[in-house]
Write a protein that holds these residues in place. Sequence first.
Motif, PDB file in Angstrom:
ATOM      1  N   ALA A  93      -3.055   1.073   0.400  1.00  0.00           N
ATOM      2  CA  ALA A  93      -2.131   0.264   1.196  1.00  0.00           C
ATOM      3  C   ALA A  93      -2.748  -0.111   2.535  1.00  0.00           C
ATOM      4  O   ALA A  93      -2.664  -1.272   2.969  1.00  0.00           O
ATOM      5  N   VAL A  94      -3.416   0.837   3.213  1.00  0.00           N
ATOM      6  CA  VAL A  94      -4.027   0.550   4.504  1.00  0.00           C
ATOM      7  C   VAL A  94      -5.217  -0.392   4.326  1.00  0.00           C
ATOM      8  O   VAL A  94      -5.440  -1.306   5.142  1.00  0.00           O
ATOM      9  N   ARG A  95      -5.981  -0.215   3.239  1.00  0.00           N
ATOM     10  CA  ARG A  95      -7.113  -1.095   2.980  1.00  0.00           C
ATOM     11  C   ARG A  95      -6.636  -2.547   2.820  1.00  0.00           C
ATOM     12  O   ARG A  95      -7.246  -3.478   3.354  1.00  0.00           O
ATOM     13  N   ASP A  96      -5.509  -2.740   2.125  1.00  0.00           N
ATOM     14  CA  ASP A  96      -4.973  -4.096   1.938  1.00  0.00           C
ATOM     15  C   ASP A  96      -4.545  -4.700   3.274  1.00  0.00           C
ATOM     16  O   ASP A  96      -4.759  -5.904   3.517  1.00  0.00           O
ATOM     17  N   VAL A  97      -3.941  -3.892   4.135  1.00  0.00           N
ATOM     18  CA  VAL A  97      -3.498  -4.414   5.438  1.00  0.00           C
ATOM     19  C   VAL A  97      -4.703  -4.845   6.268  1.00  0.00           C
ATOM     20  O   VAL A  97      -4.700  -5.932   6.881  1.00  0.00           O
ATOM     21  N   VAL A  98      -5.738  -4.017   6.323  1.00  0.00           N
ATOM     22  CA  VAL A  98      -6.931  -4.356   7.106  1.00  0.00           C
ATOM     23  C   VAL A  98      -7.586  -5.628   6.556  1.00  0.00           C
ATOM     24  O   VAL A  98      -8.006  -6.519   7.319  1.00  0.00           O
TER      25      VAL A  98
END
Length: 620
Positions: free
Chosen positions: A457-462
């Motif tokens: 999820a954090v990878r997608d946001v970045v």
Amino acid sequence: MRLEFQAMVGRAVTGTLVLLTYAFAPSGYHSALAIPLGLLAFAADLGFWAALRLVRKASGMAALALVSTIVDLVLVAAVAAAALVPLVALPLLVMLPMEELTVRYHTDGAIAGVLYAIALIGYAVLHQGGPLLPATLVAIAWLLTLLLVLGGVRGVVASFNEWRASKLLERGERNAAMAGQLSTLLELSREILGQHDVNDVLSSIAVGVSKVFGFKYVSICFQRGPDGDFERRVLWGLPSEIVAERSGEIIDRQSITEMLARAHEIVEFCYYTPAENYVTFKNEIYVGDLPRHAPRSRPGAWHERDSMVLVMTGYRHEIIGYMSVDGPHDGLVPSHETMASMQIFVNMAGMAIINAEHSIRESERARTEEDARRLQMEFLSDVSHEIRAPLATIQGASSLLESHGEELEPARRREFLAALRDASDGLARMVDDLLLLSKLEAGHFRLFPEPIDLMAAVRDVVRSILTEHPGAPISLSLPSEPMRPVWADSGRLQQIVVNLLSNALKYSPSQTPIDVEVQADPQAAVIRVIDQGPGIPEYERSKLFTRFGRLSNAKADSTGLGLYISKGLAQAMEGDLDVDSEPGAGTTFYLTLRYADTKAEPRIAETTDGTRSDHPGGLA
């Protein structure tokens, strides 16, 4: 008045005896004075009866009593001197005025009456044949008998009067004590009814019962909620170690009901169980060392194993609490009247507790309503203030374009159009934030959490932020090992991280690094967003997570709602959002989320407008 009636009866007896003697006795008693003296006795009765009806003043009554006594003495003396009655009957006639003298004039009257009787009878004896005649001996014996009987009767009457006076005095003292007790209770009741805190009311009740009714130990238990179990709230007079150990003790309602069912109800809701009928109760408090089967010190004495419980009831006679007492100062079992008074006081105390609870509820309701009105007014004021700036930009630019658009240079016109676009975009974001904020604060917003892969999820946001801001100096640091899934609403989690990264880009100097770190702590997962910006002064940090809280260096397009909403969303997902900053050394935001493997998934919920949320959780 009783003595006057007695004197009238005596005169009637004297007159009747004289007339009967004249009519039926031998000729020796036929004196010319018999009929006039006999009729005089009846005439005197009529005269005194009429005088009693007419005289009302105390001085007149005293004079009438003196005249009555003199008439009686003279009448009996004339009968004795004229020998109008047999010698054996004379003691009876003499006793009547002698008794009158004794009652009216007490000791001096009694002495005068005895001397009067001796003189009259002595005179009669000497004039009717001497002291050795049988009639003389009978008269003397009859006089002595009457004196003894009269003395005995007067002694019995005096003893009875003394006993009755002592009882009346005792009753008066008891009534005076009860009146003082009731007066104190009334003052206490007024004081208790004026209190608005339940604990203060309970303490006042315990102090009142101890002082007014004289009990060393008082315990009060009160229900924890409607029809709930009882909590021991007050322990008065007991040793400190017992108070520390037993305060707050929970007593099962069913056990109290069963105990009261086996106890003896003296008056309604007042129960007394003597030690001889001891009822076992697991929550009892006993500070003595007397065996249960030990005899009482005396009848009516309080036994250490005696039990007395007074029940507090509500408006529907439901049990809302109870009070138990022990150790009366006088060492006696309270009387029925005392128990009734205690129960009346406890009933009033129960009403006071209900009033106090009602007052607390009303105060809380009024405070809640006042807070809601205040927050609503603050919210409207903040919203109107925040909307005014973009609206002013839109109104100004559109008005200028409308009036002078054709005269403006193309570059200048594009500048105004860009201002319109930015202001309308900012206004749209503010409206979206306000809608989300209103649902959060009203408690109508619903999340749809699920187990999610935090690193993905954090990878997608970045990746999304780098697409929007190519070349942005954002680095991502992830754990080398796979993480346990976290419990979160995926869409709202991304919204929080996007807000944190957008703020970092907005307030950091160009091309200064921004680090995003994901860490798997034993208790929770943590996302850190670290920038190298100017930092936040300590005096401004309190504004960060407040509604419309903007710092002194806030950008023009900031609504002041992003961090406030982000923290609310984090807490709704059972996590939190916090900050650590140092002026000149950058800022770090911490987003903490719990792991998903400790609780089961809740069912999918809907928003208050009836539509399913685009983001899978539960803010209740």
